[in-house]
Write a protein that holds these residues in place. Structure first.
Motif, short mmCIF file in Angstrom:
data_model
loop_
_atom_site.label_atom_id
_atom_site.label_comp_id
_atom_site.label_asym_id
_atom_site.label_seq_id
_atom_site.Cartn_x
_atom_site.Cartn_y
_atom_site.Cartn_z
N VAL A 86 90.08 -20.19 21.70
CA VAL A 86 91.00 -19.57 22.66
C VAL A 86 90.23 -19.24 23.94
O VAL A 86 90.72 -19.47 25.06
CB VAL A 86 91.64 -18.27 22.07
CG1 VAL A 86 92.49 -17.58 23.14
CG2 VAL A 86 92.47 -18.58 20.84
N ALA A 123 97.34 -15.56 21.44
CA ALA A 123 96.45 -16.60 21.97
C ALA A 123 96.97 -17.11 23.32
O ALA A 123 96.23 -17.20 24.30
CB ALA A 123 96.35 -17.74 20.97
N ARG A 142 98.66 -22.00 16.49
CA ARG A 142 98.21 -20.60 16.55
C ARG A 142 98.61 -19.89 17.85
O ARG A 142 98.04 -18.86 18.20
CB ARG A 142 96.67 -20.55 16.46
CG ARG A 142 96.08 -21.12 15.19
CD ARG A 142 96.23 -20.11 14.04
NE ARG A 142 95.48 -20.55 12.87
CZ ARG A 142 95.91 -21.47 12.01
NH1 ARG A 142 97.08 -22.07 12.20
NH2 ARG A 142 95.18 -21.79 10.98
N LEU A 196 95.86 -25.03 24.47
CA LEU A 196 95.54 -24.57 23.11
C LEU A 196 95.59 -25.74 22.12
O LEU A 196 94.81 -25.78 21.17
CB LEU A 196 96.50 -23.45 22.70
CG LEU A 196 96.14 -22.10 23.34
CD1 LEU A 196 97.29 -21.11 23.27
CD2 LEU A 196 94.89 -21.50 22.69
N GLU A 252 88.22 -19.88 15.80
CA GLU A 252 89.49 -20.01 16.50
C GLU A 252 89.52 -19.13 17.75
O GLU A 252 90.00 -19.54 18.81
CB GLU A 252 90.65 -19.67 15.55
CG GLU A 252 90.87 -20.76 14.49
CD GLU A 252 91.82 -20.34 13.38
OE1 GLU A 252 92.32 -21.22 12.67
OE2 GLU A 252 92.04 -19.11 13.21
N GLN A 253 88.98 -17.92 17.63
CA GLN A 253 88.90 -17.04 18.81
C GLN A 253 88.04 -17.69 19.90
O GLN A 253 88.35 -17.63 21.09
CB GLN A 253 88.29 -15.69 18.43
CG GLN A 253 89.18 -14.86 17.54
CD GLN A 253 88.54 -13.53 17.18
OE1 GLN A 253 87.99 -12.84 18.02
NE2 GLN A 253 88.60 -13.17 15.91
N LEU A 305 92.98 -14.49 13.84
CA LEU A 305 92.28 -15.77 14.03
C LEU A 305 90.85 -15.66 13.50
O LEU A 305 90.23 -14.58 13.57
CB LEU A 305 92.23 -16.12 15.53
CG LEU A 305 93.58 -16.35 16.21
CD1 LEU A 305 93.40 -16.43 17.73
CD2 LEU A 305 94.24 -17.62 15.70
N PRO A 342 94.11 -12.06 18.23
CA PRO A 342 92.71 -12.31 17.82
C PRO A 342 92.39 -11.89 16.40
O PRO A 342 91.69 -12.60 15.68
CB PRO A 342 91.91 -11.51 18.86
CG PRO A 342 92.77 -11.54 20.08
CD PRO A 342 94.19 -11.47 19.58
#
Ligand SMILES: Nc1ncnc2c1ncn2[C@@H]1O[C@H](COP(=O)(O)OP(=O)(O)OP(=O)(O)O)[C@@H](O)[C@H]1O
Length: 255
Positions: A161, A113, A145, A137, A157-158, A153, A150
């Motif tokens: 990022v 990330a 994280r 982040l 969450e992706q 995640l 990726p």
């Protein structure tokens, strides 16, 4: 409008599209995704772009950000006319002034990330302090994280990022394609708070495609697209119900 160079007297850090046309396919299968779109996004404002699926919202964002070349018309970002820029010049302009949150996130699968967040700046030859990367982040709720790739995640969450990556270098203009699409309502509100902060405290310009009337109501203005054309342009404050009603009308009209 001049075809090249800086536009004299124009307010900087605005995005101006003049009669922009974009097509996909050729011959009988050619489709006009944008059919003569003229719209300007002023510095330090937050605009939501809404409209039925397939109305041209992502195409508008990609053309405005210099990621796709339109078939016609003119685009100016931050006083620079994009039309005749070489690919290298366009790439430099994007790296220096534009942040883009892609609908499909576009994270590099082999990078963590924090490495994904740092990547665009590294490619532009700038080093971002580790503390800033961790801060970005953390701001999107991913403090735990930083070292995850990726594949480790969730979709939301992706997406966060991707938001941190677009905001880290404080670009003049942030284009965000459904930045809250995969998020729960609390996380979504946090991301919208972040976008508002860019506009209210740092005078950045945000243009966000969304299908969510609640997200659009956080913007200063809503531009509606239908069939590749501007179908409405309303300045706030707007209630989600008003936005939803207008969107429903356009969806019905395009069925
Ligand atoms: N790569 C492509 N090749 C061919 N046609 C495309 C391509 N990308 C988009 N289109 C077509 O262009 C039109 C506009 O697409 P676009 O993705 O800009 O719409 P959108 O409003 O962002 O849709 P959505 O809300 O579903 O994401 C659609 O009819 C779509 O099918």
């Amino acid at each position: 409008m001049p075809r090249h160079g800086i536009v004299a007297g124009m307010t900087t850090q605005t995005v101006v599209l003049e009669d922009v046309r974009a097509t996909y396919g050729t011959g009988d299968r050619q489709l006009a995704a944008l059919d003569g779109v003229s719209v300007a996004f002023e510095r330090g404002t937050f605009t939501a772009v809404m409209g039925p699926s397939g109305s041209g919202k992502s195409t508008l964002l990609h053309c405005a950000a210099g990621l796709d070349r339109p078939a016609g018309g003119s685009i100016v970002i931050d006083g620079v006319v994009l039309d005749d820029l070489t690919e290298d010049e366009l790439t430099r302009l994007r790296r220096d002034r534009i942040g883009f949150v892609f609908q499909a996130f576009n994270l590099v699968s082999s990078l963590t990330a924090e490495q994904n967040v740092a990547l665009p700046s590294r490619l532009a030859g700038r080093r971002i302090p580790q503390a800033d990367i961790a801060g970005a982040l953390t701001a999107v709720g991913l403090a735990g994280r930083l070292r995850h790739r990726p594949s480790e995640l969730s979709g939301g969450e992706q997406q966060r990022v991707a938001v941190a990556r677009a905001l880290i270098s404080r670009p003049a203009v942030v284009f965000a394609d459904e930045p809250t699409g995969a998020l729960d309502s609390v996380t979504s509100r946090n991301i919208l708070d972040l976008l508002r902060e860019l506009v209210d405290e740092h005078q950045q310009t945000v243009v966000m495609v969304t299908h969510d009337p609640v997200a659009a109501a956080r913007a200063d203005r809503v531009v509606f697209l239908a069939d590749g054309r501007i179908a409405g342009d309303v300045r706030g404050p707007l209630e989600p119900e008003q936005i939803a009603a207008r969107t429903a009308q356009l969806v019905e009209g395009s069925c």
